[in-house]
Design a protein around this motif. Structure first.
Motif, short mmCIF file in Angstrom:
data_model
loop_
_atom_site.label_atom_id
_atom_site.label_comp_id
_atom_site.label_asym_id
_atom_site.label_seq_id
_atom_site.Cartn_x
_atom_site.Cartn_y
_atom_site.Cartn_z
N THR A 94 0.86 -1.18 0.00
CA THR A 94 0.00 0.00 0.00
C THR A 94 0.90 1.23 0.00
O THR A 94 2.09 1.14 0.33
N LYS A 95 0.30 2.36 -0.38
CA LYS A 95 1.08 3.60 -0.43
C LYS A 95 1.71 3.89 0.94
O LYS A 95 2.89 4.23 1.03
N ASN A 150 -5.79 -0.31 -7.77
CA ASN A 150 -5.24 0.96 -8.22
C ASN A 150 -4.07 1.50 -7.40
O ASN A 150 -3.72 2.67 -7.50
N GLU A 151 -3.46 0.65 -6.60
CA GLU A 151 -2.39 1.12 -5.72
C GLU A 151 -1.20 1.67 -6.54
O GLU A 151 -0.56 2.63 -6.15
N ASN A 153 -1.07 3.36 -9.22
CA ASN A 153 -1.24 4.78 -9.59
C ASN A 153 -1.02 5.70 -8.40
O ASN A 153 -0.36 6.72 -8.51
N LYS A 154 -1.58 5.31 -7.27
CA LYS A 154 -1.42 6.15 -6.08
C LYS A 154 0.05 6.28 -5.71
O LYS A 154 0.53 7.37 -5.41
N VAL A 155 0.76 5.17 -5.76
CA VAL A 155 2.16 5.18 -5.36
C VAL A 155 3.01 6.00 -6.34
O VAL A 155 3.76 6.89 -5.96
N TYR A 157 2.08 8.15 -8.58
CA TYR A 157 1.67 9.54 -8.63
C TYR A 157 2.32 10.32 -7.49
O TYR A 157 2.90 11.39 -7.70
N THR A 158 2.25 9.76 -6.31
CA THR A 158 2.81 10.46 -5.14
C THR A 158 4.33 10.60 -5.25
O THR A 158 4.89 11.65 -4.96
#
Ligand SMILES: Nc1ncnc2c1ncn2[C@@H]1O[C@H](COP(=O)(O)OP(=O)(O)OP(=O)(O)O)[C@@H](O)[C@H]1O
Ligand SMILES: [Mg+2]
Length: 374
Positions: A94-95, A150-151, A153-155, A157-158
């Motif tokens: 997870t992020k 969608n993890e 993308n979150k990771v 992106y951040t």
């Protein structure tokens, strides 16, 4: 050196460490091109710039993790200004978990388990990077574990847009993927694509002669002389190549040696190797199953039971059967199916017709899946 009681004189292992999972071999051949390309991508980071992003792609056991680990240890020896962070996404998927690993690398300890918001964590990381003028290089190993929910993308992106939130922060990413069917460009959304722009580095399977050389090296380091004949080495190489995964071969060597040891023989014979192969070839399966949640295991079990008498199953039908024993909606069920597909335990495909039919088949013998689940 004091002798361990369990390592009595009769052992055939000169150095059992050599056959362990996390052993990083000193001798690492046949991946020079990939290492050179990766080094090229990373190089701007050595001068305070942002490293270029890369994707390392190749089947299991083709040396991706080892290549990155070796480069990372070289970086750490050479500079403190480019900090490489290795993340195993099977464990940290997870992020928050991934950024906790980054925080740990920078501070030496994990953030407090409870009461830390992501914003606080990210703030703390950015503060350290800016204060100490550190550039970050993050390797996301086995990133297929980030592909559902969608993890990824979150990771990404951040990480890649960090400089927008904190001016001056610089990060580069190496994404490692062992599933050749995964098209990362398709999996990430436009906001990520515009900043990601990775170079893909391909890790081809080793050829037979290369496998032989690698195995021979391990045998020389790990076993006493004369234990594995040329002929038996050929058998190991053949089976390793058949499985396509070097790791299977290394595990096979260990098990075959233990089998010979148990029989109090000084040489490894054909039966030792064939018996060991029956276990080693399911390495991927047994490893992956251990990472599943209870719910996922239940669904996989139902799938395995269903495929005992039907190789190809319709996703809707399976869901109907499963709902009789597990309370689960179709959306969640389908999420799990996608995960099992990404982990290469099942195969999910579509048949066009009246609407799109989703079909599931197991990649393994269902009996074996059931055996390893229990
Ligand atoms: N060129 C090589 N020389 C010696 N040993 C190697 C070489 N390539 C891989 N190995 C060994 O094979 C095993 C698998 O390698 P590695 O973990 O790097 O593969 P991988 O591509 O990351 O696989 P996966 O996708 O399954 O994670 C390791 O034990 C590693 O030490
Ligand atoms: Mg790996």
């Amino acid at each position: 050196m004091k002798k361990n009681l369990l390592m009595w004189d009769e052992t055939l292992f000169r150095d059992p460490e050599v056959f362990e999972f996390d052993y990083v071999p000193e001798q690492f051949q046949f991946r020079e091109n990939q290492m050179r390309e990766l080094a090229f991508q990373i190089r701007p980071g050595m001068r305070g710039g942002r490293p270029l992003n890369s994707i390392c792609k190749g089947l299991p056991g083709t040396g991706k993790t080892t290549s990155v680990r070796k480069l990372f240890s070289e970086i750490s020896d050479a500079t403190k200004k480019l900090v490489p962070v290795y993340v195993n996404c099977q464990i940290d998927n997870t992020k928050f978990a991934i950024f906790s690993q980054i925080y740990r690398k920078l501070t030496g300890h994990l953030p407090p388990a409870s009461g830390t918001s992501f914003k606080q964590l990210f703030d703390a990381i950015a503060r350290i990077l800016l204060k100490e003028e550190i550039v970050l290089l993050v390797a996301l190993d086995d990133a297929n574990y980030l592909l559902y929910e969608n993890e990824i993308n979150k990771v990404l992106y951040t990480l890649l847009r960090a400089h927008e939130a904190y001016e001056g922060v610089r990060m580069g990413v190496i994404v490692i993927i062992s599933d050749l069917d995964v098209d990362l460009a398709k999996a990430v959304d436009a906001r990520v694509t515009s900043v990601f722009r990775p170079t893909e580095i391909y890790f081809p399977p080793y050829e037979q002669a290369e496998i032989r050389e690698i195995m021979q090296e391990r045998v020389m380091q790990g076993l006493f002389p004369g234990i594995l004949s040329e002929e038996m080495l050929s058998l190991v190489v053949e089976q390793t190549q058949g499985s396509g995964d070097l790791r299977v071969g290394i595990d096979l060597l260990k098990r075959a040696t233990m089998s010979a040891e148990r029989a109090a023989r000084r040489t490894i014979d054909r039966d030792d190797i064939c018996g060991a192969y029956m276990i080693s070839k399911y390495l991927h399966l047994s490893f992956t199953l251990k990472t599943l949640t209870d719910e996922e295991r239940k669904i996989l079990k139902a799938l395995a039971l269903a495929s005992l008498d039907k190789k190809e199953m319709n996703a809707g039908d399976v869901h109907k059967t499963i709902s009789q024993s597990v309370e689960i909606g179709y959306t969640r069920f389908y999420e799990v199916i996608k995960k099992l597909d990404a982990l290469r335990i099942i195969n999910l495909h579509y048949r066009e017709g009246k609407g799109r039919t989703r079909l599931i088949s197991l990649r393994y013998d269902p009996q074996k899946v059931l055996e390893y689940l229990s």
